[in-house]
Design a protein around this motif. Structure first.
Motif, PDB file in Angstrom:
ATOM      1  N   LEU A 196      29.290  57.287 -19.486  1.00 56.08           N
ATOM      2  CA  LEU A 196      28.386  57.298 -20.639  1.00 56.08           C
ATOM      3  C   LEU A 196      28.959  58.210 -21.718  1.00 56.08           C
ATOM      4  N   ALA A 197      28.851  57.773 -22.944  1.00 55.85           N
ATOM      5  CA  ALA A 197      29.375  58.571 -24.046  1.00 55.85           C
ATOM      6  C   ALA A 197      28.390  59.640 -24.497  1.00 55.85           C
ATOM      7  N   ARG A 198      27.104  59.428 -24.188  1.00 61.17           N
ATOM      8  CA  ARG A 198      26.092  60.432 -24.529  1.00 61.17           C
ATOM      9  C   ARG A 198      24.912  60.283 -23.569  1.00 61.17           C
ATOM     10  N   LEU A 202      30.965  45.581 -20.733  1.00 58.93           N
ATOM     11  CA  LEU A 202      31.218  47.014 -20.851  1.00 58.93           C
ATOM     12  C   LEU A 202      32.144  47.304 -22.026  1.00 58.93           C
ATOM     13  N   GLN A 203      33.069  46.380 -22.278  1.00 59.47           N
ATOM     14  CA  GLN A 203      33.918  46.539 -23.463  1.00 59.47           C
ATOM     15  C   GLN A 203      33.073  46.581 -24.728  1.00 59.47           C
ATOM     16  N   ALA A 204      32.065  45.707 -24.772  1.00 62.06           N
ATOM     17  CA  ALA A 204      31.183  45.687 -25.937  1.00 62.06           C
ATOM     18  C   ALA A 204      30.456  47.029 -26.078  1.00 62.06           C
ATOM     19  N   LEU A 205      30.019  47.572 -24.943  1.00 57.87           N
ATOM     20  CA  LEU A 205      29.356  48.879 -24.985  1.00 57.87           C
ATOM     21  C   LEU A 205      30.330  49.957 -25.461  1.00 57.87           C
ATOM     22  N   ALA A 206      31.580  49.831 -25.050  1.00 59.35           N
ATOM     23  CA  ALA A 206      32.589  50.809 -25.459  1.00 59.35           C
ATOM     24  C   ALA A 206      32.834  50.731 -26.970  1.00 59.35           C
ATOM     25  N   ARG A 207      32.948  49.495 -27.487  1.00 61.84           N
ATOM     26  CA  ARG A 207      33.153  49.326 -28.927  1.00 61.84           C
ATOM     27  C   ARG A 207      32.003  49.938 -29.725  1.00 61.84           C
ATOM     28  N   ALA A 208      30.803  49.880 -29.146  1.00 65.11           N
ATOM     29  CA  ALA A 208      29.620  50.406 -29.833  1.00 65.11           C
ATOM     30  C   ALA A 208      29.486  51.914 -29.641  1.00 65.11           C
ATOM     31  N   GLY A 209      30.361  52.489 -28.848  1.00 66.05           N
ATOM     32  CA  GLY A 209      30.308  53.939 -28.651  1.00 66.05           C
ATOM     33  C   GLY A 209      29.239  54.389 -27.684  1.00 66.05           C
ATOM     34  N   ILE A 210      28.735  53.492 -26.870  1.00 64.14           N
ATOM     35  CA  ILE A 210      27.706  53.858 -25.894  1.00 64.14           C
ATOM     36  C   ILE A 210      28.358  54.404 -24.632  1.00 64.14           C
ATOM     37  N   VAL A 211      29.457  53.789 -24.221  1.00 67.44           N
ATOM     38  CA  VAL A 211      30.241  54.323 -23.111  1.00 67.44           C
ATOM     39  C   VAL A 211      31.676  54.517 -23.607  1.00 67.44           C
ATOM     40  N   TYR A 212      32.471  55.224 -22.829  1.00 67.23           N
ATOM     41  CA  TYR A 212      33.901  55.286 -23.162  1.00 67.23           C
ATOM     42  C   TYR A 212      34.694  55.060 -21.898  1.00 67.23           C
ATOM     43  N   SER A 213      35.876  54.543 -22.066  1.00 66.17           N
ATOM     44  CA  SER A 213      36.645  54.091 -20.917  1.00 66.17           C
ATOM     45  C   SER A 213      37.921  54.906 -20.751  1.00 66.17           C
ATOM     46  N   THR A 214      38.356  55.018 -19.505  1.00 66.28           N
ATOM     47  CA  THR A 214      39.631  55.658 -19.200  1.00 66.28           C
ATOM     48  C   THR A 214      40.424  54.719 -18.307  1.00 66.28           C
ATOM     49  N   PRO A 215      41.664  54.414 -18.683  1.00 62.35           N
ATOM     50  CA  PRO A 215      42.464  53.453 -17.919  1.00 62.35           C
ATOM     51  C   PRO A 215      43.172  54.112 -16.744  1.00 62.35           C
ATOM     52  N   LEU A 232      17.116  51.082 -26.503  1.00 66.40           N
ATOM     53  CA  LEU A 232      17.302  49.686 -26.129  1.00 66.40           C
ATOM     54  C   LEU A 232      17.975  48.925 -27.285  1.00 66.40           C
ATOM     55  N   MET A 233      17.622  49.296 -28.494  1.00 67.89           N
ATOM     56  CA  MET A 233      18.195  48.655 -29.671  1.00 67.89           C
ATOM     57  C   MET A 233      19.705  48.812 -29.702  1.00 67.89           C
ATOM     58  N   ASP A 234      20.185  49.980 -29.344  1.00 66.86           N
ATOM     59  CA  ASP A 234      21.624  50.227 -29.331  1.00 66.86           C
ATOM     60  C   ASP A 234      22.334  49.241 -28.415  1.00 66.86           C
ATOM     61  N   VAL A 235      21.807  49.078 -27.226  1.00 70.54           N
ATOM     62  CA  VAL A 235      22.446  48.189 -26.248  1.00 70.54           C
ATOM     63  C   VAL A 235      22.358  46.738 -26.700  1.00 70.54           C
ATOM     64  N   VAL A 236      21.181  46.327 -27.171  1.00 69.74           N
ATOM     65  CA  VAL A 236      21.018  44.944 -27.617  1.00 69.74           C
ATOM     66  C   VAL A 236      21.973  44.648 -28.773  1.00 69.74           C
ATOM     67  N   SER A 237      22.066  45.571 -29.719  1.00 69.74           N
ATOM     68  CA  SER A 237      22.984  45.368 -30.842  1.00 69.74           C
ATOM     69  C   SER A 237      24.427  45.270 -30.359  1.00 69.74           C
ATOM     70  N   ALA A 238      24.779  46.113 -29.392  1.00 76.92           N
ATOM     71  CA  ALA A 238      26.156  46.121 -28.899  1.00 76.92           C
ATOM     72  C   ALA A 238      26.517  44.775 -28.269  1.00 76.92           C
ATOM     73  N   ILE A 239      25.604  44.180 -27.530  1.00 77.57           N
ATOM     74  CA  ILE A 239      25.912  42.938 -26.809  1.00 77.57           C
ATOM     75  C   ILE A 239      25.679  41.717 -27.690  1.00 77.57           C
TER      76      ILE A 239
END
Lengths: 156, 156
Positions: free
Chosen positions: B65-67, B44-57, B74-81
């Motif tokens: 989800l960020a959008r 999930l951190q990887a997804l956050a770095r890619a801007g797909i999700v965002y986190s709140t502590p 699918l490409m976005d997620v594969v690239s992120a991971i």
DNA sequence: GCGAACCTACTCGGATATGGGATGTCCGAGTTCTCGTGG
DNA sequence: CCACGAGAACTCGGACATCCCATATCCGAGTAGGTTCGC
């Protein structure tokens, strides 16, 4: 993806340029690119198991192409080195845990389906390209390559 | 391909079904599939770095989800991971060794080109599929899934 | 009663172990060629 | 001169080490919310 795929592809082209009269040893094929000979041998063994090349032992032995380059696709070589299982492997995690989707037999994992579609496109493209076409492209761009390679392997 | 891709894809769908009001912790997302929580957190951190999700502590925190899913391929997620570099990496072995093809600047490795063509087809297919479409397919085949997931995450 | 400060619990984030597969190496089985010997 | 057999050298093939990355784990920084104390 394994580095051996690159070695195998280049070696197949080299074998084609050398011609079917002479067998080429894994040592020579490795020397041509300054690669570890024993490991190159391993890759060629994989090609042999896949029926892309065949080997003859003893002095004067080595590897020859088992069929014409036009009959060898990139997919053949990749499968021989990397194996045949898909890159994305669905482990059906959706059927684990509390919300397990049980029952319905026709209920496939849509994520798996989507990933397979993409991988199928990749495999289709790899299967459409033959090494003969690649060889032709190289000779079109750099016509002196066949003679150079042929003479180098003849001299060694 | 990394196993985390599968986890990330399923988790994105789960986040969409839960809705944007509540943030979901990595622990809950992992529990739903009986997966190691800390490792799920890493994905999930990887997804956050890619801007797909965002986190709140902090308490009540987690991931959202960020959008919209229609804006996530699918490409976005594969690239992120998996990272953005290609699977087949041409090391230009043809320029090593005695038969080094020097000089010609426009002279590209035809093997690299052919492999890139195939990989491009793969990426194109991945980029054409949005997670929104996948979600729609799932809901068409198994309509009860959204409610079940939403209620499970609400109860925990 | 109300506000503020403190404290606790919770969550992410990155630094830290571990295991399996790709990478790299080595030696034996089998074959072919060569050389020597006998007819 | 020719046939034959023993020997040697060469090659593949698979078994054996090594290294790196995916996998898995843990603890600290930071934050939100609750609680308590003072006014």
């Amino acid at each position: 993806m394994s580095e051996g795929v690159e070695w195998a592809l280049h070696s197949c082209l080299n074998l084609a340029w050398v011609g079917p009269e002479r067998a080429v040893t894994s040592t020579r094929l490795a020397e041509y690119y300054q690669l570890p000979a024993a490991y190159m041998n391993k890759q060629l063994q994989a090609l042999a198991r896949a029926g892309i090349v065949y080997s003859t032992p003893g002095p004067g032995g080595g590897f020859r192409l088992a069929r014409a380059l036009d009959e060898i696709t990139l997919m053949d070589v990749v499968s021989a080195i990397e194996g045949r299982d898909e890159a994305f492997r669905c482990t059906e995690i959706r059927q684990r845990g509390p919300g397990a989707a049980r029952g319905a037999p026709g209920d496939l994992c849509q994520i798996d389906l989507a990933m397979r579609r993409a991988e199928l496109a990749w495999r289709r493209e790899l299967g459409a390209q033959t090494l003969g076409e690649v060889k032709a492209s190289v000779e079109r761009g750099t016509p002196e390559v066949p003679v150079r390679i042929r003479s180098w392997f003849a001299a060694h």
